[in-house]
Design a protein around this motif. Structure first.
Motif, PDB file in Angstrom:
ATOM      1  N   GLY A 184      43.663  45.575  46.709  1.00 17.01           N
ATOM      2  CA  GLY A 184      43.904  44.359  45.948  1.00 17.01           C
ATOM      3  C   GLY A 184      43.090  44.301  44.667  1.00 17.01           C
ATOM      4  N   ILE A 185      41.853  44.745  44.744  1.00 22.22           N
ATOM      5  CA  ILE A 185      41.001  44.748  43.554  1.00 22.22           C
ATOM      6  C   ILE A 185      41.550  45.709  42.509  1.00 22.22           C
ATOM      7  N   ILE A 186      41.905  46.925  42.925  1.00 18.88           N
ATOM      8  CA  ILE A 186      42.435  47.919  41.989  1.00 18.88           C
ATOM      9  C   ILE A 186      43.742  47.427  41.369  1.00 18.88           C
ATOM     10  N   ALA A 187      44.608  46.826  42.201  1.00 24.36           N
ATOM     11  CA  ALA A 187      45.879  46.315  41.686  1.00 24.36           C
ATOM     12  C   ALA A 187      45.648  45.194  40.677  1.00 24.36           C
ATOM     13  N   ALA A 247      33.189  47.230  37.891  1.00 23.43           N
ATOM     14  CA  ALA A 247      32.739  47.294  39.281  1.00 23.43           C
ATOM     15  C   ALA A 247      31.468  46.487  39.490  1.00 23.43           C
ATOM     16  N   ASN A 248      30.547  46.563  38.535  1.00 20.89           N
ATOM     17  CA  ASN A 248      29.302  45.787  38.642  1.00 20.89           C
ATOM     18  C   ASN A 248      29.571  44.289  38.548  1.00 20.89           C
ATOM     19  N   LEU A 249      30.511  43.897  37.687  1.00 19.43           N
ATOM     20  CA  LEU A 249      30.849  42.485  37.532  1.00 19.43           C
ATOM     21  C   LEU A 249      31.366  41.891  38.834  1.00 19.43           C
ATOM     22  N   LEU A 250      32.109  42.689  39.592  1.00 19.41           N
ATOM     23  CA  LEU A 250      32.655  42.235  40.874  1.00 19.41           C
ATOM     24  C   LEU A 250      31.639  42.342  42.000  1.00 19.41           C
ATOM     25  N   GLY A 251      30.461  42.881  41.686  1.00 18.93           N
ATOM     26  CA  GLY A 251      29.447  43.048  42.717  1.00 18.93           C
ATOM     27  C   GLY A 251      29.757  44.160  43.690  1.00 18.93           C
ATOM     28  N   LYS A 297      42.423  36.144  42.467  1.00 17.41           N
ATOM     29  CA  LYS A 297      41.980  37.425  43.026  1.00 17.41           C
ATOM     30  C   LYS A 297      40.596  37.801  42.516  1.00 17.41           C
ATOM     31  N   TRP A 298      40.351  37.568  41.226  1.00 14.43           N
ATOM     32  CA  TRP A 298      39.038  37.876  40.688  1.00 14.43           C
ATOM     33  C   TRP A 298      37.964  37.017  41.350  1.00 14.43           C
ATOM     34  N   ILE A 299      38.216  35.727  41.493  1.00 19.55           N
ATOM     35  CA  ILE A 299      37.225  34.830  42.086  1.00 19.55           C
ATOM     36  C   ILE A 299      37.019  35.155  43.560  1.00 19.55           C
ATOM     37  N   LEU A 300      38.134  35.300  44.298  1.00 17.69           N
ATOM     38  CA  LEU A 300      38.020  35.560  45.733  1.00 17.69           C
ATOM     39  C   LEU A 300      37.444  36.940  46.028  1.00 17.69           C
TER      40      LEU A 300
END
Length: 460
Positions: free
Chosen positions: A64-67, A123-127, A250-253
């Motif tokens: 989901g993140i990659i998509a 990747a760092n932004l998403l933790g 998706k970004w927030i979740l």
């Protein structure tokens, strides 16, 4: 003997007529799209059921993140190639197509380079810094898609729906087979990613093999490039807002949830997108070319023919999409193991949007076909305003579930705005629109009854 032959001839003639009638029925654009969506959703369901038994839930969270990253990057650089080529008077000229193909390659190369360079910061932004390599490798998909022949677009212009659909279904089967085989061997997310890239390579190759006059040469005609940019200004602005409206949740979740819980959410998103596949394909592949032709030849009949064309598909679709809202818990119970039961609530909320998606998308395609290209941009602004208001309220009321509810309820709000746009263009038939909503409500009721019966009878 002669009498026997004479008696058989009419039967053979009748059977032949029926066979020809069935073939003609199957070749109707709408029926091709319906069949393709059913088959594509069946393949998606099979893939989901099999892969959930081979991979951990976190793999679907990563997917989901990659998509989401890929969708965001693609929409940020969206130039609207498909509607531009389908509508353009020179859409069949080789030099025009060469220019479009060249611009597409340059765009894809730029996206690939940018994503590789930004993979670690994203990747760092998403933790989740471990995703850096996956993001970089996934960016190659843009380059693969960018070198495909424009025949994938001109096929729509010439209503070659069957050939294009067959190609896409063949690629989907190939991707399913590769992903399952690699998941069995590797047991991690790389199986999904490599299957996606392999499918992209196959689709690009087939774009040159399956259609005539597919070869292109590099060219940049300044006149066509200016026209494309003029057309793309509205598309680009709309796409930037669409990124926010379709990816913010998706970004927030992804940042708030652990990967396994986010995996449940992504599975629900994928199931909810099953009817969305038709809501996207039918308006763009059938209604848009049809309405564009009607507008060119007899604009005064566009309203009547627009609703006549979509009446039966819309009624069936709305009923089926409403059924998904009602049966969401039992759908999860049937498809997945008990460990994935957490996806049911997400699916029930997200399935609200597809009930209204076909009506909003159909209205938009009719407006664009009539020359109101800015309609897409204005609708995207309306989506943005809804989310800016609804997401904070939803989060305050229900935390993560409140965010999901805000996303699910966005499409009903947008439909009201589309009605206002249609009315201004003198294309609105409110009675027909109300009938579609009633069909959706009937679907919700029927689905809820089915869910109640199956669950209380302990059949699932």
């Amino acid at each position: 003997m002669a009498d026997t032959m004479t008696s058989l001839a009419p039967r053979r003639f009748g059977i032949g007529n029926r066979l020809r009638g069935l073939v003609a029925l199957a070749m109707i654009d709408t029926n091709i799209v319906v069949a393709s969506v059913i088959l594509a959703n069946l393949l998606r369901a099979v893939s989901s059921v099999v892969l959930t038994r081979l991979l951990l839930p976190e793999a679907f969270g990563i997917a989901g993140i990659i998509a989401s990253i890929s969708f965001t990057a693609g929409m940020m650089a969206d130039l609207g190639f498909q509607p531009f080529v389908v509508r353009h008077a020179d859409g069949d000229r080789p030099h025009f197509l060469d220019t479009v193909w060249t611009v597409a390659i340059l765009r894809s190369l730029a996206i690939t380079v940018a994503l590789i360079a930004l993979s670690q910061p994203i990747a760092n932004l998403l933790g989740k810094p471990d995703l850096q390599l996956l993001i970089a490798v996934a960016s190659l998909g843009f380059l693969i898609d960018g070198i495909a022949s424009p025949t994938l677009i001109t096929a729509l212009r010439h209503r070659m729906i069957l050939r294009l659909t067959t190609l896409e279904l063949g690629v989907a089967v190939f991707q399913l087979a590769v992903s399952v085989a690699l998941a069995f061997l590797w047991r991690d997310y790389w199986a999904i990613l490599m299957a996606m890239l392999a499918a992209g390579v196959l689709k690009t190759c087939l774009s040159y093999i399956a259609f005539p006059d597919s070869s292109r040469r590099l060219a940049l005609d300044r006149g066509y490039v200016r026209e494309l940019w003029k057309f793309a200004r509205f598309v680009a602005g709309s796409s930037l807002i669409t990124i926010f409206s379709m990816q913010t949740d998706k970004w927030i979740l992804a940042a708030l949830m652990p990967l396994d819980e986010f995996g449940f959410y992504i599975l629900a998103v994928n199931l909810a997108s099953a009817p969305i596949a038709f809501a996207a394909a039918y308006p763009s592949r059938v209604l848009y070319p049809y309405c564009a032709q009607v507008y060119r030849e007899r604009a005064q009949d566009l309203r009547r023919l627009f609703y006549a064309k979509r009446q039966l598909p819309s009624l069936i679709y709305c009923f089926a999409a409403g059924g998904l809202v009602g049966t969401a818990p039992v759908v999860i119970a049937i498809l997945y193991q008990p460990a994935y039961a957490g996806a049911a609530t997400y699916l029930q909320l997200l399935a609200i949007a597809p009930m209204f998606a076909l009506s909003t998308a159909s209205a938009n395609e009719a407006l664009v076909a009539s020359g109101r290209v800015q309609a897409t941009f204005y609708t995207s602004v309306a989506r943005l305003l809804w989310l800016v208001t609804a997401l904070p309220v939803g989060y305050l009321i229900g935390r993560e579930l409140g965010l999901v509810a805000a996303v699910g309820l966005m499409e009903p709000a947008i439909l009201l705005f589309k009605w206002a746009q249609l009315r201004a263009a003198r294309l609105l038939d409110l009675g027909a629109e109300a009938t579609f909503l009633l069909a959706g409500g009937a679907g919700v009721f029927t689905g809820s009854v089915i869910d109640y019966i199956l669950r209380h009878a302990h059949l699932v």
